[in-house]
Design an enzyme around this catalytic site. Sequence first.
Site, mmCIF file in Angstrom:
data_model
loop_
_atom_site.group_PDB
_atom_site.id
_atom_site.type_symbol
_atom_site.label_atom_id
_atom_site.label_comp_id
_atom_site.label_asym_id
_atom_site.label_seq_id
_atom_site.Cartn_x
_atom_site.Cartn_y
_atom_site.Cartn_z
ATOM 1 C CB CYS A 1 -0.980 -0.072 1.154
ATOM 2 S SG CYS A 1 -2.475 0.822 0.812
ATOM 3 C CD GLU B 1 -0.130 -5.237 6.539
ATOM 4 O OE1 GLU B 1 -0.073 -5.849 5.451
ATOM 5 O OE2 GLU B 1 -0.442 -4.028 6.621
ATOM 6 C CG HIS C 1 -2.931 -3.193 4.274
ATOM 7 N ND1 HIS C 1 -1.948 -2.544 4.972
ATOM 8 C CD2 HIS C 1 -3.590 -2.239 3.565
ATOM 9 C CE1 HIS C 1 -2.008 -1.251 4.720
ATOM 10 N NE2 HIS C 1 -2.997 -1.038 3.862
HETATM 11 N N1 GLN Z 1 -3.670 6.368 1.181
HETATM 12 C C1 GLN Z 1 -2.353 6.129 1.690
HETATM 13 C C2 GLN Z 1 -1.308 6.948 0.888
HETATM 14 O O1 GLN Z 1 -1.618 7.452 -0.152
HETATM 15 C C3 GLN Z 1 -2.027 4.646 1.654
HETATM 16 C C4 GLN Z 1 -2.972 3.878 2.538
HETATM 17 C C5 GLN Z 1 -2.438 2.616 3.100
HETATM 18 O O2 GLN Z 1 -1.215 2.388 3.163
HETATM 19 N N2 GLN Z 1 -3.329 1.783 3.555
HETATM 20 O O3 GLN Z 1 -0.227 7.065 1.303
#
Ligand code: GLN
Length: 190
Positions: A78, A173, A171
């Site tokens: 992410c 994890e 994610h």
């Molecule tokens: N929206 C976050 C970003 O742009 C990422 C979100 C996440 O890691 N769950 O950094």
Amino acid sequence: MKIGILAIQGSIIEHKKMLEKLKVEPVLVKKPEDIDYIEGIILPGGESTTFLTILENRSLFTKLQRRLKEGLPAMGTCAGLILLAKEIENHPEQKSLGILDVIVSRNAYGRQRESFTTSLKIPVLGEKEFECVFIRAPQIVKVGNDVKVQATFDEKPIFVEEKNIIGLTFHPELTEDTRIHEYFLKRCGF
Ligand code: GLN
């Protein structure tokens, strides 16, 4: 084997628990010296802009970038993927480590309340579907020629690999399923 987790913000504890479950000693990477002796690194989810500020304030950015370029295996989930990307298409312009040849769009599914979970087939993990948790997730909108797409959702890549780097828009994890962490550890030579 020592596997680092970039430990400045975000889902650090959850990745740590996963590694411990797999009998691997996690190293919480907080300062430049911590990068010296690790054999792989996880860049967790969180807020990519906050990561950037802290990486630069603690002189971690350049050192991490150098080790990744030298081939240190890494898995970005992410916000971690956003940090690794060559390009981020949102405005204002955002810096990144520029290691993974993808273009990402931040928060592409909408706000926090548009976060969702869905079970998806990821061929490299075997038959059983993987529960993918998307939290204010980015989308990978373009991949370079050397990037292998391991799984997609709604025709967008959600799991990509290029050389020593794995990028995930979700994610792993936050589930009980250890298969993606095991896959990463194999890439680290474990
Ligand atoms: N929206 C976050 C970003 O742009 C990422 C979100 C996440 O890691 N769950 O950094």
